[in-house]
Design an enzyme around this catalytic site. Sequence first.
Site, mmCIF file in Angstrom:
data_model
loop_
_atom_site.group_PDB
_atom_site.id
_atom_site.type_symbol
_atom_site.label_atom_id
_atom_site.label_comp_id
_atom_site.label_asym_id
_atom_site.label_seq_id
_atom_site.Cartn_x
_atom_site.Cartn_y
_atom_site.Cartn_z
ATOM 1 N N SER A 1 -55.766 -40.346 -1.139
ATOM 2 C CA SER A 1 -55.515 -39.509 -1.767
ATOM 3 C C SER A 1 -54.364 -38.458 -0.113
ATOM 4 C CB SER A 1 -56.620 -38.332 -2.053
ATOM 5 O OG SER A 1 -56.668 -38.536 -3.235
ATOM 6 N N LYS B 1 -54.899 -27.380 0.820
ATOM 7 C CA LYS B 1 -55.233 -28.215 -0.147
ATOM 8 C C LYS B 1 -56.643 -27.511 -0.876
ATOM 9 C CE LYS B 1 -56.876 -32.017 -1.373
ATOM 10 N NZ LYS B 1 -56.911 -33.751 -1.611
ATOM 11 N N SER C 1 -54.189 -37.300 -4.037
ATOM 12 C CA SER C 1 -54.214 -36.059 -4.671
ATOM 13 C C SER C 1 -54.119 -34.193 -3.332
ATOM 14 C CB SER C 1 -56.694 -36.274 -4.939
ATOM 15 O OG SER C 1 -56.501 -35.860 -3.906
#
Length: 473
Positions: A180, A81, A156
């Site tokens: 997320s 990420k 996210s």
Amino acid sequence: MPDALHQLDATDLAARLRRRDLSAREVVQAHLDRIEQVNVAVNAIVTLDPQGALAAAARADERLVRGAPVPPLHGLPIAFKDTHLTRGMRTTHGSPLFADHIPDEDDLLVERLQRAGAIRLGKTNVPEFAAGSHTFNPVFGTTRNPYDTTRSAGGSSGGAAAALAAGMQPLADGSDMGGSLRNPASFCNVVGLRPTPGRVPRHPGGNLWDTLSVPGPMGRTVADTALLLSAMAGPDPRCPIGLETPGEAFRVPLDRELRGLRIAWTPDFGGRAPADPDVLAVLEPQLRVLEELGCRVDTACPDLTGADETFRTLRAHSFDLALGGLLDSDRQALKPSIVQNIEQGRRLTVADLNTATATRSRLYLGVLDFFSRYDLLLAPVSQVTPFDAELEYPREVAGRPTHSYLDWMRSAYLVSVLGVPALSVPAGFTPGGLPVGMQFIGAPRADLAVLRAGHAYESATRHGRRRPDLPAA
């Protein structure tokens, strides 16, 4: 191509790599080929290092030939990420302010996964500073849903989930403050676990005592997710809230009988998070599956009075702590919603923080009481199905207008303040082919029990086996 390497479960790939039926170079090259084929349509992988990944794979193969111990993630490729620091590889946080930022250290999570044998492919897309559950930013643009590229992949950890669903990586890391890990898992028909705070330690970080945002794993199956958790979890002295249970505790068979399990189901968290009818039309028939597995299912929900206000207060405070300096120095470079969040944090009073702290303590004790009567709480992961990717957020939920980009995420973030593990598991599709996830919520520290229940449900339904049909570039 059911036998294509990019479609195999991570647990299957790991076993084949250990037996030397496959080489790490073959596995990495298969995923690089898949990225070349489909990433242009999805925009999930935003930084890629093919040469570095193949070189790391070659070293992994050589270690295996020499008879070195085989770590649990040996040869499995992963793109991290883009909010997680990667030494020598840019970490942008989706912000123009960090577009060329190359860290000189790894996040602890990145360090652990590579030590466990994972091969670094690159980075996955995020919203700017991971703010919001729709993945778009001015550096790399929008990540699109592999099941319908006109729709959002969530966020996210949206790039992570989309890359996982599209076969560009067999495992994915992420983090979860208000959903997320869970929202993108639900939107992309994969599995995402928000662990108990402290289960996966964080370092470096600003507020080492933060329990609202947690790192965690994603996979295409619950077993894959548990495998990744086993490499992430375990204490570290630099994380003061870290739990002592070693990661190996999650590298165990997940099979278990659900007969006799006491399950509570809430469609709307006591009216606090109403879901769209098309979400409930997918989820409510799934309750019969659990009853057929021998569970007792009641409609019930813990008292969540004050949970919404508590989350928003603590979140605003965390934004001011983490990003307040950037508001002072580079306000014009921040998207308006982040500016609003930081300013909200700066308006908080001591009384506001005292109230949030006291309310969260009361909620925790109430949840302990609730889970003395029930083994699991089931709920929608998201109140909506994947929405138009051109929108910042859905404009209404269950017929009610939304006023901010948080308003549609209550079914995820109400759980975040409770300090409990929550697992998103694929639960089916709308008639239009959009994925919907079921949220399996457990008592504090009951991460393994949640994984086992999710695995049993997954095995009975196999919704996660439906893969997206993406055109090759």
